[in-house]
Scaffold this motif. Structure first.
Motif, PDB file in Angstrom:
ATOM      1  N   LEU A  12       0.836  -1.203   0.000  1.00  0.00           N
ATOM      2  CA  LEU A  12       0.000   0.000   0.000  1.00  0.00           C
ATOM      3  C   LEU A  12       0.873   1.256   0.000  1.00  0.00           C
ATOM      4  CD1 LEU A  12      -2.835  -0.986   2.522  1.00  0.00           C
ATOM      5  CD2 LEU A  12      -2.985  -0.864   0.010  1.00  0.00           C
ATOM      6  N   GLY A  13       2.005   1.190   0.710  1.00  0.00           N
ATOM      7  CA  GLY A  13       2.927   2.321   0.708  1.00  0.00           C
ATOM      8  C   GLY A  13       3.495   2.579  -0.682  1.00  0.00           C
ATOM      9  N   ILE A  14       3.850   1.509  -1.378  1.00  0.00           N
ATOM     10  CA  ILE A  14       4.336   1.650  -2.757  1.00  0.00           C
ATOM     11  C   ILE A  14       3.244   2.244  -3.638  1.00  0.00           C
ATOM     12  CG2 ILE A  14       5.084   0.377  -4.811  1.00  0.00           C
ATOM     13  CD1 ILE A  14       6.423  -1.628  -2.882  1.00  0.00           C
ATOM     14  N   GLY A  15       2.026   1.754  -3.458  1.00  0.00           N
ATOM     15  CA  GLY A  15       0.904   2.288  -4.220  1.00  0.00           C
ATOM     16  C   GLY A  15       0.690   3.765  -3.963  1.00  0.00           C
ATOM     17  N   ALA A  16       0.843   4.197  -2.704  1.00  0.00           N
ATOM     18  CA  ALA A  16       0.677   5.605  -2.361  1.00  0.00           C
ATOM     19  C   ALA A  16       1.743   6.462  -3.043  1.00  0.00           C
ATOM     20  CB  ALA A  16       0.746   5.780  -0.845  1.00  0.00           C
ATOM     21  N   VAL A  17       2.970   5.962  -3.097  1.00  0.00           N
ATOM     22  CA  VAL A  17       4.049   6.679  -3.785  1.00  0.00           C
ATOM     23  C   VAL A  17       3.722   6.804  -5.272  1.00  0.00           C
ATOM     24  CG1 VAL A  17       6.463   6.560  -4.497  1.00  0.00           C
ATOM     25  CG2 VAL A  17       5.827   6.045  -2.126  1.00  0.00           C
ATOM     26  N   VAL A  18       3.216   5.739  -5.856  1.00  0.00           N
ATOM     27  CA  VAL A  18       2.835   5.766  -7.271  1.00  0.00           C
ATOM     28  C   VAL A  18       1.741   6.800  -7.518  1.00  0.00           C
ATOM     29  CG1 VAL A  18       1.787   4.442  -9.147  1.00  0.00           C
ATOM     30  CG2 VAL A  18       3.539   3.386  -7.702  1.00  0.00           C
ATOM     31  N   VAL A  19       0.788   6.897  -6.588  1.00  0.00           N
ATOM     32  CA  VAL A  19      -0.288   7.892  -6.722  1.00  0.00           C
ATOM     33  C   VAL A  19       0.295   9.297  -6.812  1.00  0.00           C
ATOM     34  CG1 VAL A  19      -2.209   9.007  -5.507  1.00  0.00           C
ATOM     35  CG2 VAL A  19      -2.085   6.520  -5.625  1.00  0.00           C
TER      36      VAL A  19
END
Length: 247
Positions: A12-19
């Motif tokens: 989820l942290g990686i996904g947030a960075v991608v966002v």
């Protein structure tokens, strides 16, 4: 707070960075975040959690690129986008998660193919009748895909690429487009139970990563050549579309 394994929080942290990056540097990459959140969280909850993070990123994107938006393009897209969002609301009542993902994957690949052909045989999005048809088509698809899966990034990226926007104009127009559309989606998302209290708690943990990535994206955008920018947009769009087809 929902109980999640450490690896789930890491993803989820990686996904947030991608966002954050997708809003200020690499449009189209947001589909990767859609895939990550859907893999970790229940389908409907993932859509609501991601929507609120996207709105946070939209605020920073609009602040950074507010002077670069093409408002004529946004006004032309508006009616079709509203129709697309409403169609997406109806679609969510009848389609299961698998059907939704496959449908969006097919749509995205079709949009990529059409856009690349247009770029090869024309100088860009044409004026007059052809431009109106393109705005209606991309706008409706964008509204539909953003409502059902927060996956309009690749669709609208293909439209803005076809319009031959330079990097800052692309990012500014996209920033305002998604800021308005995502806020428009909030009442519908609450109404069908997509936005929940547990999801908001997850967002509170992830927001700092979105903010940091948004500033990093601005730094990258200032240093990114136009040709590299366009190739990254197309590459991330294809990866996201293929993922939606095979999962």
């Amino acid at each position: 707070m929902p109980e999640l394994a450490w690896w789930a929080w890491a993803l989820l942290g990686i996904g947030a960075v991608v966002v954050g990056l997708s809003k200020t540097a690499v449009p189209g990459a947001g589909t990767i975040a859609v895939a990550i959140f859907a893999a970790v969280l229940p389908a409907k909850q993932s859509t609501g959690v991601l929507l609120l993070l996207l709105i946070v990123a939209d605020i920073f994107a609009v602040t950074m690129y507010r002077r670069h938006a093409d408002w004529r393009t946004l006004i032309k897209l508006a009616p079709a986008v509203v129709v697309g969002v409403l169609l997406g609301v109806v679609f969510l009542w009848f389609a299961d998660d698998v059907w939704v993902k496959k449908s969006i994957g097919v749509i995205l690949l079709a949009v990529i193919a059409i856009t690349l052909l247009r770029r090869r045989f024309a100088s860009g999005v044409e004026t007059g009748g052809s431009h109106r048809v393109a705005a209606a088509t991309y706008g409706t698809l964008g509204g539909f895909t953003t409502m059902v899966a927060n996956a309009a990034g690749p669709v609208m990226s293909m439209y803005f690429l076809a319009a031959r926007f330079e990097v800052k104009a692309f990012l500014g127009t996209a920033a305002w487009f998604f800021a308005i559309v995502n806020l428009f989606k909030v009442p519908f998302s609450i109404g069908i139970g997509i936005i929940t209290v547990p999801g908001i708690l997850i967002d509170l943990v992830l927001v700092p990563l979105v903010v940091a990535a948004a500033f990093l994206g601005r730094w990258l955008a200032d240093r990114m050549p136009q040709s590299v920018f366009e190739k990254l947009v197309i590459a991330f769009t294809i990866v996201g579309a293929v993922y939606l087809l095979i999962v």
